[in-house]
Design a protein around this motif. Sequence first.
Motif, PDB file in Angstrom:
ATOM      1  N   MET A 117      43.863  37.506   8.028  1.00 21.53           N
ATOM      2  CA  MET A 117      42.618  37.557   7.408  1.00 21.53           C
ATOM      3  C   MET A 117      42.596  37.871   6.043  1.00 21.53           C
ATOM      4  SD  MET A 117      41.451  41.473   7.940  1.00 21.53           S
ATOM      5  CE  MET A 117      40.534  41.536   6.884  1.00 21.53           C
ATOM      6  N   ALA A 119      40.880  39.675   2.707  1.00 19.11           N
ATOM      7  CA  ALA A 119      39.666  40.668   2.717  1.00 19.11           C
ATOM      8  C   ALA A 119      39.548  41.035   1.312  1.00 19.11           C
ATOM      9  CB  ALA A 119      39.639  41.732   3.480  1.00 19.11           C
ATOM     10  N   GLU A 180      35.669  41.135   4.803  1.00 15.48           N
ATOM     11  CA  GLU A 180      36.351  39.869   5.058  1.00 15.48           C
ATOM     12  C   GLU A 180      35.847  38.983   4.124  1.00 15.48           C
ATOM     13  OE1 GLU A 180      38.368  37.257   8.342  1.00 15.48           O
ATOM     14  OE2 GLU A 180      37.025  38.734   8.961  1.00 15.48           O
TER      15      GLU A 180
END
Length: 198
Positions: A117, A119, A180
């Motif tokens: 991810m 972020a 995110e």
Amino acid sequence: MRLLDTLHRDNRQLLLKLVVVVALMLGFGYALVPLYKHICEALGINVLSLSERQGLTAKSDATGNGQIDYSRTITVEFDTNARGPWDFKPEVRHMTVHPGELKQVMYEFRNKQDRTMAAQAIPSYAPMQASAHFNKLECFCFNEYTLQPGETKQWPVVFVIDPKLPKDVKTVTLSYTFFEVAGKGGVRVGQASKGQAL
């Protein structure tokens, strides 16, 4: 002939109106950025701290003057908000500082998901007038970070509170919202092809 003259006159008026509308739209477009900054500063929403606006000038001023006000103490509270399935927290929830004193607090972030991810964090301050006096010399805010599944990272925030902070302010809250970044990351473990990096 009168009809032709009337059409020419009407076309010129329409052209003039369109030119005025285009000029107004361009002026409004250029005014949006400073207008947005002023609205955010007035409401205390997503404002950049003084050091982030002034860069190295604020850093040299904050560290070079050596003026620590030992007669005052301010409680700094650290608040975190995570928009997603991950852990995000400061090492301490609050600390007591003297205005002008250089301090550091560490923040820990852990990706609990089974996918990579990306972020980033956005800071905010309470009370609103504290934002101009909370000078961050090192901060992870406004940068994007990519974390692998299960990865944990720590980031420091080095700050100093300007002695010019109004004397009636006894507590300052630094709050981060970590969210995110859409469309960046997102490959689940086991789903990446050989050519994809997690």
